[in-house]
Design an enzyme around this catalytic site. Sequence first.
Site, PDB file in Angstrom:
ATOM      1  N   LYS A  56       0.793  -1.244   0.000  1.00  0.00           N
ATOM      2  CA  LYS A  56       0.000   0.000   0.000  1.00  0.00           C
ATOM      3  C   LYS A  56       0.824   1.292   0.000  1.00  0.00           C
ATOM      4  CE  LYS A  56      -3.353  -1.091  -0.648  1.00  0.00           C
ATOM      5  NZ  LYS A  56      -3.666  -1.826  -1.913  1.00  0.00           N
TER       6      LYS A  56
ATOM      7  N   HIS B 128       6.698  -7.346  -2.344  1.00  0.00           N
ATOM      8  CA  HIS B 128       6.545  -6.686  -1.039  1.00  0.00           C
ATOM      9  C   HIS B 128       7.529  -7.286  -0.029  1.00  0.00           C
ATOM     10  CE1 HIS B 128       3.098  -4.491  -2.305  1.00  0.00           C
ATOM     11  NE2 HIS B 128       2.213  -5.452  -2.212  1.00  0.00           N
TER      12      HIS B 128
ATOM     13  N   SER C  56      -4.373   2.856   4.606  1.00  0.00           N
ATOM     14  CA  SER C  56      -4.609   2.229   3.303  1.00  0.00           C
ATOM     15  C   SER C  56      -4.632   0.705   3.446  1.00  0.00           C
ATOM     16  CB  SER C  56      -3.521   2.672   2.319  1.00  0.00           C
ATOM     17  OG  SER C  56      -3.739   2.106   1.059  1.00  0.00           O
TER      18      SER C  56
HETATM   19  S1  PPS Z   1      -0.537  -2.878  -3.323  1.00  0.00           S
HETATM   20  O1  PPS Z   1      -1.775  -3.678  -3.132  1.00  0.00           O
HETATM   21  O2  PPS Z   1       0.373  -3.038  -2.185  1.00  0.00           O
HETATM   22  O3  PPS Z   1       0.116  -3.150  -4.594  1.00  0.00           O
HETATM   23  O4  PPS Z   1      -1.056  -1.378  -3.296  1.00  0.00           O
HETATM   24  P1  PPS Z   1      -0.215  -0.099  -3.749  1.00  0.00           P
HETATM   25  O5  PPS Z   1      -0.374   0.106  -5.189  1.00  0.00           O
HETATM   26  O6  PPS Z   1       1.161  -0.158  -3.185  1.00  0.00           O
HETATM   27  O7  PPS Z   1      -0.945   1.056  -2.945  1.00  0.00           O
HETATM   28  C1  PPS Z   1      -2.270   1.422  -3.168  1.00  0.00           C
HETATM   29  C2  PPS Z   1      -2.419   2.834  -2.654  1.00  0.00           C
HETATM   30  O8  PPS Z   1      -1.822   3.729  -3.595  1.00  0.00           O
HETATM   31  C3  PPS Z   1      -2.819   4.612  -4.084  1.00  0.00           C
HETATM   32  N1  PPS Z   1      -2.554   4.948  -5.485  1.00  0.00           N
HETATM   33  C4  PPS Z   1      -2.292   6.194  -5.898  1.00  0.00           C
HETATM   34  N2  PPS Z   1      -2.179   7.361  -5.228  1.00  0.00           N
HETATM   35  C5  PPS Z   1      -1.946   8.478  -5.963  1.00  0.00           C
HETATM   36  N3  PPS Z   1      -1.825   8.476  -7.301  1.00  0.00           N
HETATM   37  C6  PPS Z   1      -1.929   7.339  -8.021  1.00  0.00           C
HETATM   38  N4  PPS Z   1      -1.819   7.369  -9.346  1.00  0.00           N
HETATM   39  C7  PPS Z   1      -2.169   6.123  -7.317  1.00  0.00           C
HETATM   40  N5  PPS Z   1      -2.330   4.829  -7.674  1.00  0.00           N
HETATM   41  C8  PPS Z   1      -2.561   4.131  -6.549  1.00  0.00           C
HETATM   42  C9  PPS Z   1      -4.122   3.841  -3.886  1.00  0.00           C
HETATM   43  O9  PPS Z   1      -5.227   4.702  -3.961  1.00  0.00           O
HETATM   44  C10 PPS Z   1      -3.875   3.260  -2.508  1.00  0.00           C
HETATM   45  O10 PPS Z   1      -3.875   4.258  -1.484  1.00  0.00           O
HETATM   46  P2  PPS Z   1      -5.177   4.674  -0.647  1.00  0.00           P
HETATM   47  O11 PPS Z   1      -4.659   5.599   0.420  1.00  0.00           O
HETATM   48  O12 PPS Z   1      -5.759   3.433  -0.067  1.00  0.00           O
HETATM   49  O13 PPS Z   1      -6.077   5.378  -1.595  1.00  0.00           O
END
Ligand code: PPS
Length: 303
Positions: free
Chosen positions: A55, A116, A146
């Site tokens: 996340k 991860h 998150s």
């Molecule tokens: S995972 O399942 O571990 O692969 O998830 P990961 O992609 O690491 O994290 C998901 C969170 O990143 C946010 N996210 C973004 N934020 C800003 N801009 C962009 N383009 C973007 N893409 C993914 C996503 O909304 C999750 O955060 P939260 O706080 O839950 O919204």
Amino acid sequence: MSYGETVKKVTERMHRFPLINIQGVPLRCYIANNWDSIWAFRPDPLDILIATYPKAGTTWVQEIVDLLRHNGDVEATRTAPTQERFPFLEIHYPPPIPSGLSRLEKMNPPRVIKTHLPIHLVPEGFWENKCKTIYVARNAKDNLVSYYHFDKMTLIQPEPGPWDSYIRKFMNGELAWGSWYHHVKAYWNEREKKNILYLFYEDMKENPRREVERIMHYLDLSLCDDVISRIVELTSFNSMKEDPMANYTLMPTAIFDQSISPFMRKGVVGDWTNYFSPAQNQLFDEDYKRQMKDVDIPFRTKI
Ligand code: PPS
């Protein structure tokens, strides 16, 4: 097997899997039970590794890297959903869902590989082959919020339970993939020796273009200004939220039930203020000081 039959089979076999410790790190049992083959994986020197605590911004950086490698050509990148384009090194599910290793076998290098795993569990071949590695870190409080929503909607992760106890599990390193504190620190401490590009989610939010350019330089690429602007736009939260190839809506609902919480949830810095009570915040801050006292990583909980 028809699509309908596959979905049925997948649904029947999915449940909230328990965690099993591998070298002190709790991992989903399907990952732990296949640990030897994951550890034995040998990457190609051209493979790129994207490593994160869950996340922290994995999907965002994956999309940026893919577009950079394809000169911003969205037709070339939107060919398959995230989970197919970027093999997830350690992931294993009950069959027939393919594991990360089986996806990797079918792809030619250079592959953009997601993990991860904490750094001590990353197969040695990545460092021996000097694979380019991008690490994304996110401040602990937003990362935790998150992850809490993710654990609610990911029906194969352990039940998150009540919010208050979830905070404690996070602080104790009991969530899947272990301690956030150990994770961010160990990559930080190794970043120079292993030539890891260490990024912060908050920096990406503050100035996405600057961070896209940093990634571009790290990958030894040189794209024109217009293309960089286009990549920044295509990888904004709103663009990716609407893109079925990036928003995980093509993942089976037996794994991600996005009616509980969308994968692309809020994508902001500072959402933690909507969840932590003053008492929880104080407890968390005191513990944070203890756990992070041996390192000075410039995390920001607001921008
Ligand atoms: S995972 O399942 O571990 O692969 O998830 P990961 O992609 O690491 O994290 C998901 C969170 O990143 C946010 N996210 C973004 N934020 C800003 N801009 C962009 N383009 C973007 N893409 C993914 C996503 O909304 C999750 O955060 P939260 O706080 O839950 O919204």
